[in-house]
Design a protein around this motif. Structure first.
Motif, mmCIF file in Angstrom:
data_model
loop_
_atom_site.group_PDB
_atom_site.id
_atom_site.type_symbol
_atom_site.label_atom_id
_atom_site.label_comp_id
_atom_site.label_asym_id
_atom_site.label_seq_id
_atom_site.Cartn_x
_atom_site.Cartn_y
_atom_site.Cartn_z
ATOM 1 N N VAL A 1 0.890 -1.158 0.000
ATOM 2 C CA VAL A 1 0.000 0.000 0.000
ATOM 3 C C VAL A 1 0.927 1.206 0.000
ATOM 4 N N SER A 2 1.018 1.856 -1.148
ATOM 5 C CA SER A 2 2.059 2.870 -1.350
ATOM 6 C C SER A 2 1.505 4.287 -1.404
ATOM 7 N N SER A 3 2.000 5.112 -0.515
ATOM 8 C CA SER A 3 1.791 6.550 -0.611
ATOM 9 C C SER A 3 2.785 7.102 -1.633
ATOM 10 N N GLY A 4 2.787 8.416 -1.830
ATOM 11 C CA GLY A 4 3.805 9.035 -2.670
ATOM 12 C C GLY A 4 3.325 9.674 -3.945
ATOM 13 N N ALA A 5 2.030 9.521 -4.269
ATOM 14 C CA ALA A 5 1.531 10.110 -5.516
ATOM 15 C C ALA A 5 1.649 11.629 -5.500
ATOM 16 N N VAL A 6 1.311 12.235 -4.371
ATOM 17 C CA VAL A 6 1.396 13.692 -4.275
ATOM 18 C C VAL A 6 2.847 14.144 -4.405
ATOM 19 N N GLY A 7 3.775 13.418 -3.752
ATOM 20 C CA GLY A 7 5.192 13.756 -3.847
ATOM 21 C C GLY A 7 5.694 13.671 -5.272
ATOM 22 N N CYS A 8 5.245 12.663 -6.012
ATOM 23 C CA CYS A 8 5.628 12.546 -7.428
ATOM 24 C C CYS A 8 5.076 13.715 -8.227
ATOM 25 N N GLY A 9 3.826 14.067 -7.954
ATOM 26 C CA GLY A 9 3.229 15.192 -8.662
ATOM 27 C C GLY A 9 3.953 16.491 -8.385
ATOM 28 N N MET A 10 4.369 16.686 -7.141
ATOM 29 C CA MET A 10 5.134 17.874 -6.785
ATOM 30 C C MET A 10 6.434 17.934 -7.568
ATOM 31 N N SER A 11 7.110 16.782 -7.656
ATOM 32 C CA SER A 11 8.380 16.743 -8.391
ATOM 33 C C SER A 11 8.180 17.125 -9.850
ATOM 34 N N LEU B 1 5.817 18.898 -11.142
ATOM 35 C CA LEU B 1 5.370 20.287 -11.281
ATOM 36 C C LEU B 1 6.400 21.293 -10.780
ATOM 37 N N GLY B 2 7.494 20.794 -10.214
ATOM 38 C CA GLY B 2 8.536 21.686 -9.714
ATOM 39 C C GLY B 2 8.174 22.388 -8.418
ATOM 40 N N LEU B 3 7.267 21.797 -7.642
ATOM 41 C CA LEU B 3 6.864 22.395 -6.368
ATOM 42 C C LEU B 3 7.817 21.954 -5.264
ATOM 43 N N THR B 4 8.162 22.869 -4.396
ATOM 44 C CA THR B 4 9.061 22.549 -3.288
ATOM 45 C C THR B 4 8.329 22.479 -1.958
ATOM 46 N N GLN B 5 7.062 22.910 -1.914
ATOM 47 C CA GLN B 5 6.265 22.834 -0.700
ATOM 48 C C GLN B 5 4.954 22.123 -0.999
ATOM 49 N N ARG B 6 4.535 21.287 -0.078
ATOM 50 C CA ARG B 6 3.300 20.528 -0.258
ATOM 51 C C ARG B 6 2.101 21.476 -0.270
ATOM 52 N N PRO B 7 1.235 21.386 -1.273
ATOM 53 C CA PRO B 7 0.047 22.249 -1.324
ATOM 54 C C PRO B 7 -0.877 21.959 -0.147
ATOM 55 N N THR B 8 -1.707 22.940 0.179
ATOM 56 C CA THR B 8 -2.688 22.767 1.249
ATOM 57 C C THR B 8 -4.114 22.719 0.710
#
Length: 264
Positions: free
Chosen positions: A54-64, A66-73
């Motif tokens: 059961v793998s998390s990490g989709a948001v982290g991949c999307g951030m990478s 999109l070039g985002l350095t902070q997690r959206p809220t």
């Protein structure tokens, strides 16, 4: 054939991989970590285990991507990151396991998929077939893009809860949650001694997780207690361990005393 000479049935483990051990300090996906975790899963399989991730990490991949350095809220931004990142996450797992001639199978679920008897049975049948294929690792994640409902909360909300329900559905022998904490501590802030064994979750244990109202305390320990209740009720033990510890899954497989075990 003498029954005593028959090969032992494979042990079936569900392993939940938290965001904290799959992403770096900036919240972006940690590719070397995925590769070394896949190495460990392959070793478990060589030792006769059936493994569900059961793998998390989709948001982290999307951030990478999109070039985002902070997690959206904002919810919509998180959903967008998940939608963009989920294909990348699965491709990274696929590349990691392909080194061993093993493929991955993606299963995205919502709360309603497991709340429905018919749908949950469909998932169960598909999972059993994937086990029969042998050279496949099933990987679950919550379908964040469509599962969020702000008004009535029809979602698991975190992969701790999802992994618990998957463990029950899969008739697993153990749920292992790899997190960025080593386990349950004697102090609510995590500064105390590690508690190796928990036999029953009572008010005292809840207080060590930060109280019954907190959902974000000590590495999200309260959600892990909820997951433990779900699997323990189904006679399945749950183990929390630090996912950055070298060869942690192999250590668990060897029976070494690591993390916290919530006994069924």
């Amino acid at each position: 054939m003498n029954p005593a000479s028959l090969p032992a049935a494979p042990k079936r483990w569900v392993i939940k991989l938290g965001t904290g051990i799959l992403t770096d300090k900036n919240g972006q996906i940690d590719v070397p970590q995925i590769r070394q975790l896949s190495d460990q899963v392959i070793e478990l399989r060589r030792r006769g285990h059936q493994v569900v991730l059961v793998s998390s990490g989709a948001v982290g991949c999307g951030m990478s991507l999109l070039g985002l350095t902070q997690r959206p809220t904002a919810i919509a931004e998180l959903q967008a990151c998940a939608a963009i990142g989920q294909p990348r996450l699965m491709s990274l797992w696929d590349e990691a396991f392909a080194r061993f001639d093993v493929r991955v199978a993606q299963i995205l679920l919502t709360y309603l998929d497991l709340d429905s008897r018919d749908l949950s049975q469909n998932v169960q049948r598909s999972l059993e077939r994937l086990f029969e294929l042998e050279k496949v690792v099933p990987i679950f994640n919550e379908n964040d893009v469509v599962s969020y409902d702000e008004l009535i909360g029809l979602r698991f909300g975190d992969n701790d809860q999802l992994s618990a329900h998957i463990a029950v559905l899969a008739r697993a022998e153990r749920l292992i949650i790899l997190s960025n904490v080593a386990g349950l501590s004697t102090e609510a802030d995590g500064s105390g001694e590690l508690i190796s064994d928990v036999h029953g979750i009572d008010e005292k244990i809840e207080k060590l997780a930060g109280g019954t109202q907190s959902q974000t305390s000590v590495g999200g320990m309260m959600t892990k207690l909820k997951a433990a209740r779900v699997v323990n009720a189904a006679k399945i033990p749950m183990q929390i361990a630090h996912g950055r510890e070298p060869s942690i899954l192999v250590s668990i497989c060897q029976g070494r005393k690591v993390g916290t075990i919530f006994h069924a």
